[in-house]
Scaffold this motif. Structure first.
Motif, mmCIF file in Angstrom:
data_model
loop_
_atom_site.group_PDB
_atom_site.id
_atom_site.type_symbol
_atom_site.label_atom_id
_atom_site.label_comp_id
_atom_site.label_asym_id
_atom_site.label_seq_id
_atom_site.Cartn_x
_atom_site.Cartn_y
_atom_site.Cartn_z
ATOM 1 N N LYS A 1 39.745 33.552 40.511
ATOM 2 C CA LYS A 1 40.532 34.757 40.797
ATOM 3 C C LYS A 1 39.621 35.841 41.367
ATOM 4 N N ALA B 1 42.772 35.638 50.239
ATOM 5 C CA ALA B 1 43.532 34.423 49.920
ATOM 6 C C ALA B 1 43.881 34.361 48.437
ATOM 7 N N ASP B 2 42.943 34.736 47.575
ATOM 8 C CA ASP B 2 43.219 34.726 46.140
ATOM 9 C C ASP B 2 44.156 35.859 45.743
ATOM 10 N N GLU C 1 46.468 37.087 47.564
ATOM 11 C CA GLU C 1 47.798 36.638 47.989
ATOM 12 C C GLU C 1 48.328 35.548 47.068
ATOM 13 N N LYS C 2 47.473 34.614 46.706
ATOM 14 C CA LYS C 2 47.866 33.500 45.836
ATOM 15 C C LYS C 2 48.413 33.991 44.503
ATOM 16 N N TYR C 3 47.806 35.038 43.970
ATOM 17 C CA TYR C 3 48.195 35.556 42.656
ATOM 18 C C TYR C 3 49.050 36.829 42.744
#
Length: 109
Positions: free
Chosen positions: A53, A58-59, A61-63
């Protein structure tokens, strides 16, 4: 008159859509706040506590953290191993550091 007002609103909305979300905070001050309070765990957008995290775009957005509001909430309230900074930082400090983090993420740290 109504046509002119509608046209002005359209121009304003178009302009707002092109402004970076980090626009709301003072990036330079946010950098100072980050260096003093966040860099120990998040140097260069990393995360020494949970490597999955990061503060990379990208992270984020992912979370579902790729917004000023989400970052401000995380900084204000904390979560898991991250402490809450409300009380240690002012609301303006939190706005500024959130703007800095989002801008850095968008630029690739």
């Amino acid at each position: 008159m109504k046509q002119v007002l509608i046209g002005m609103c359209a121009v304003l909305l178009t302009w707002l859509a092109t402004v970076s979300p980090a626009w709301a905070g003072d990036i330079a001050h946010g950098n100072q706040i980050f260096d003093s309070n966040c860099a120990a765990c998040h140097m260069g957008g990393a995360n020494v506590v949970n490597a999955a995290k990061t503060l990379k775009l990208a992270d984020l957005e992912k979370y579902d953290m790729a917004s000023l509001e989400a970052i401000k909430t995380q900084v204000t309230q904390g979560k898991n191993a991250m402490p809450a900074f409300l009380g240690r930082l002012t609301e303006q400090d939190i706005d500024d550091v959130a703007a800095y983090v989002l801008e850095q993420a968008e630029q690739g740290w």
